[in-house]
Design a protein around this motif. Structure first.
Motif, mmCIF file in Angstrom:
data_model
loop_
_atom_site.group_PDB
_atom_site.id
_atom_site.type_symbol
_atom_site.label_atom_id
_atom_site.label_comp_id
_atom_site.label_asym_id
_atom_site.label_seq_id
_atom_site.Cartn_x
_atom_site.Cartn_y
_atom_site.Cartn_z
ATOM 1 N N MET A 168 4.847 -6.852 9.137
ATOM 2 C CA MET A 168 4.591 -5.897 8.350
ATOM 3 C C MET A 168 5.528 -5.200 8.616
ATOM 4 N N LYS A 169 6.417 -4.745 6.945
ATOM 5 C CA LYS A 169 7.189 -4.454 6.692
ATOM 6 C C LYS A 169 7.638 -2.568 6.138
ATOM 7 N N CYS A 170 6.398 -2.073 4.981
ATOM 8 C CA CYS A 170 6.130 -1.600 3.946
ATOM 9 C C CYS A 170 4.750 -1.084 4.114
ATOM 10 N N GLY A 171 4.212 -1.201 4.611
ATOM 11 C CA GLY A 171 2.406 -0.636 4.836
ATOM 12 C C GLY A 171 1.704 -0.366 4.123
ATOM 13 N N CYS B 238 5.881 -5.022 0.042
ATOM 14 C CA CYS B 238 7.123 -6.281 -0.013
ATOM 15 C C CYS B 238 6.740 -8.020 0.888
ATOM 16 N N GLY B 239 5.388 -7.499 0.499
ATOM 17 C CA GLY B 239 4.543 -8.958 -0.213
ATOM 18 C C GLY B 239 4.961 -9.549 1.603
ATOM 19 N N CYS C 21 -2.287 -4.746 5.119
ATOM 20 C CA CYS C 21 -1.986 -3.351 5.593
ATOM 21 C C CYS C 21 -2.401 -2.664 4.867
HETATM 22 S S1 FES Z 1 3.732 -4.478 4.847
HETATM 23 FE FE1 FES Z 1 4.089 -4.715 3.017
HETATM 24 S S2 FES Z 1 3.275 -5.206 1.972
HETATM 25 FE FE2 FES Z 1 1.675 -5.737 3.374
#
Ligand code: FES
Ligand code: SF4
Ligand code: SF4
Lengths: 281, 341
Positions: free
Chosen positions: A245-248, A252-253, A263
């Protein structure tokens, strides 16, 4: 727009928190307790939700919140040492600061589907971390739930996370049964020895509870198989998925699997929902 | 309807840029891309820019927050939400439609404040495609290049540009530049141009592609299909397709040390890269086949499943032009039998 006030302009902006205590749980797991800075507040969460921890310049990663929402004023994170960021966290001392943003994801349905049910928690290793939050939430709202069984296993006695709390609190509570197991015989251990899935079959719980599984993917797989053999329906079984995960926040995909984003649509899934996902986790 | 002589375009651009930042297709070092207007900048009338205009709202890289550490204390400073008013001129119908796809992602709760501000501050002036090319297949996605749906629609016909405001924002911009425009009843000319474009589009080689069988429920039918192996066999995982794509929106978040603090930024990323989903204990998509499949399944199945059937492709054909091994979404659709011709 400079603001360090805990009400970020965007869900991507973290807030600074103070690590007030660090507890060594096992040789490679520590539990970090963080609190908001003076005059600020931390977000509220529900059991099963996660948060992003940042050490500026080192990295950011998603961790399950280990403390229950009923424990006010702080958040605990039980973290296993397994990479750059977690190495750094493990080298920290109480009093230092980190940043956090959240909460992310869908919690366990503690106030809906779980209500009035007997609950069977099955965890392996660090998998106890996300369940810890649910278990303590359920203990704090005991009247809303039936019988509670907790089956927890790890490699060795030293690898059982939260052993003190289990021994001194959970084991002593009425209506809660705790079954512990370790993979191999060990000096000073007179409890059960063996893997979680086989102990589960031995215990042969009636398929009337709602089951919650958390642990390494291979354990989840065999535990689920065992539960099905014991007569459980997949709609009675919950687990959590783990993807990068990046954005949560589902943008961010990175954590996309099928039409779900772990997420935001997870990390908690009912096992029949997982069946609908492509086999890529 | 308003008009302006093509030879006077610089007056129009001057008038727009007097009150806001103007971006338009400009050829630089052999590449046509959306570029900020300055006096003397020449508009490039080639059909497609190399990169899509998604940069306008979702820049290739952008700072989001910085951290300063003094005596063990961490100060968090969010980067400023952009406030500049902008106009983007010369956006093609496919790219206009791509903004709807991006909106679904970035404006859904919780909205991305950076994207939202840029989007709200921008007026989109679209231009009809006088000569759609072989690689175009926007019509397959229900997009009409003769009639772009933006704040303002424009048509280049003969020696003139025809200008028609379609939204309130468009009306406002029209008012602001009224001094350089001439009011003219030119509906006939524009209708004739539209008919000409529609005729070209009908006969494009990829116009016969069919999306039958591609929808939000197609996971089971498509995921384990044998077609993926051959399709993905030579994919280099270079990510070119994702970078030029107007609807690809995956991003990474990273930190760098500025010397007096840590700057966190986000930048475009690609599901075609092998480290995209890498975790401490491995990745769920270790093969290029899996990564390749993810890109197309996302565009044609997963995205529609979450967005009322909207596909995450607008048929702009950039991937058709840019993939070094000539693989692209049109070939994927075809390989699964999606060709009506
Ligand atoms: S962590 Fe970015 S889409 Fe789920
Ligand atoms: S997948 Fe290819 S044709 Fe579709 S929008 Fe992206 S670049 Fe354009
Ligand atoms: S541009 Fe072509 S080779 Fe490169 S990642 Fe995309 S499909 Fe693969």
């Amino acid at each position: 727009m400079s603001c360090n006030c805990g009400t970020p302009v965007d869900k991507l902006i973290p807030q600074t928190v103070k690590v007030v205590s660090i507890r060594q749980d096992t040789p490679d797991v520590k539990t970090f307790r963080v609190v908001a800075l003076e005059g600020e507040e931390l977000f509220d969460h529900m059991p099963g939700q996660c948060a992003m921890l940042t050490v500026p310049g080192v990295g950011e990663a998603m961790f399950s919140i280990t403390s229950s929402p009923t424990e006010k004023g702080y958040k605990d994170f039980s973290i296993k040492r397994c990479g750059l960021l977690t190495d750094y966290l493990h080298s920290m001392e109480a009093g230092e600061e980190v940043c956090v943003r959240g909460p992310y994801g869908k919690p366990f349905p503690v106030d809906t589907e779980f209500k009035g049910k007997d609950l069977l928690f099955i965890a392996g290793g660090i998998g106890l971390a996300p369940l810890h939050s649910v278990i303590n939430y359920v203990r704090a709202n005991r009247e809303n739930y039936g019988k509670i069984d907790i089956l927890y296993g790890s490699r060795s006695k030293d690898d059982l996370v939260d052993f003190d709390e289990i021994e001194n609190e959970w084991l002593k509570e009425e209506g809660i049964n705790v079954y512990l197991t370790i993979d191999r015989e060990q000096e000073g251990w007179d409890g059960h020895v063996g893997f979680v899935p086989s102990y589960l079959k031995e215990l042969d719980f009636p398929p009337t509870s709602t089951a919650v599984i958390c642990g390494p993917p291979i354990m989840i797989k065999f535990v689920l198989q065992a539960l099905i053999e014991m007569g459980f329906e997949k709609t009675q079984v919950y687990t959590t998925l783990e993807l990068k995960m990046k954005c949560g926040i589902g943008k961010c995909g990175r954590c996309n699997i099928g039409s779900k984003y772990v997420c935001k649509d997870g990390p908690v899934f009912r096992c029949d929902e997982i069946d609908e996902l492509p086999n890529e986790y | 309807m308003y008009t302006i002589e093509k030879s006077k375009l610089s007056d129009l651009f001057g008038a727009i840029s007097a009150s806001c930042e103007l971006y338009l297709p400009v050829k630089k070092a052999g590449q046509n891309n959306f570029t900020k207007y300055e006096a003397g900048t020449e508009y490039c009338d080639e059909l497609k820019t190399v990169k899509s205009p998604k940069d306008m709202f979702f820049p290739q890289s952008e700072n989001i927050v910085s951290f300063e550490k003094t005596d063990g204390k961490i100060k968090v400073t969010p980067d400023t939400i952009p406030t500049e008013k902008t106009v983007v001129f010369g956006v093609r119908a496919c790219d206009v439609a791509s903004f709807d796809v991006l909106d679904r992602v970035f404006l859904s709760e919780p909205a991305d404040s950076f994207y939202k501000a840029r989007r709200e501050n921008c007026t989109v002036v679209a231009t009809a495609c006088s000569e759609p090319e072989e690689s175009c297949f926007c019509s397959v996605f229900g997009i009409d290049p003769s009639e772009p749906k933006a704040d303002v629609a424009t048509w280049f016909v003969g020696e003139k540009l025809y200008w028609k405001a379609l939204t309130e924002k468009g009306e406002e911009l029209t008012k602001a530049v009224a001094s350089v425009l001439t009011e003219e009843n030119a509906d006939g000319t524009v209708e004739a141009e539209k008919a000409k474009i529609k005729e070209i589009v009908k006969n494009l080689p990829l116009a016969s592609l069919s999306l039958d069988g591609w929808d939000g429920d197609a996971t089971e039918a498509k995921f384990d299909a044998p077609e993926w192996e051959k399709l993905s066999a030579s994919c280099l995982g270079c990510g070119a397709c994702t970078f030029v794509c107007p609807t690809c929106q995956c991003y990474d978040i990273r930190d760098y040390d500025t010397g007096h603090g840590i700057q966190r930024y986000r930048c475009w990323d690609s599901c075609m890269y092998n480290d995209f989903t890498m975790m401490a204990h491995g990745t769920p998509r270790p093969s290029q086949l899996q990564r390749f499949r993810q890109r197309f399944m996302h565009k044609l199945v997963y995205f529609p499943a979450n967005n009322d059937g909207m596909y995450s492709c607008v048929g702009c054909g950039r991937c058709v032009n840019k993939c070094p091994i000539s693989m692209n979404i049109a070939k994927v659709i075809k390989a699964f039998g999606g060709d009506k011709s």
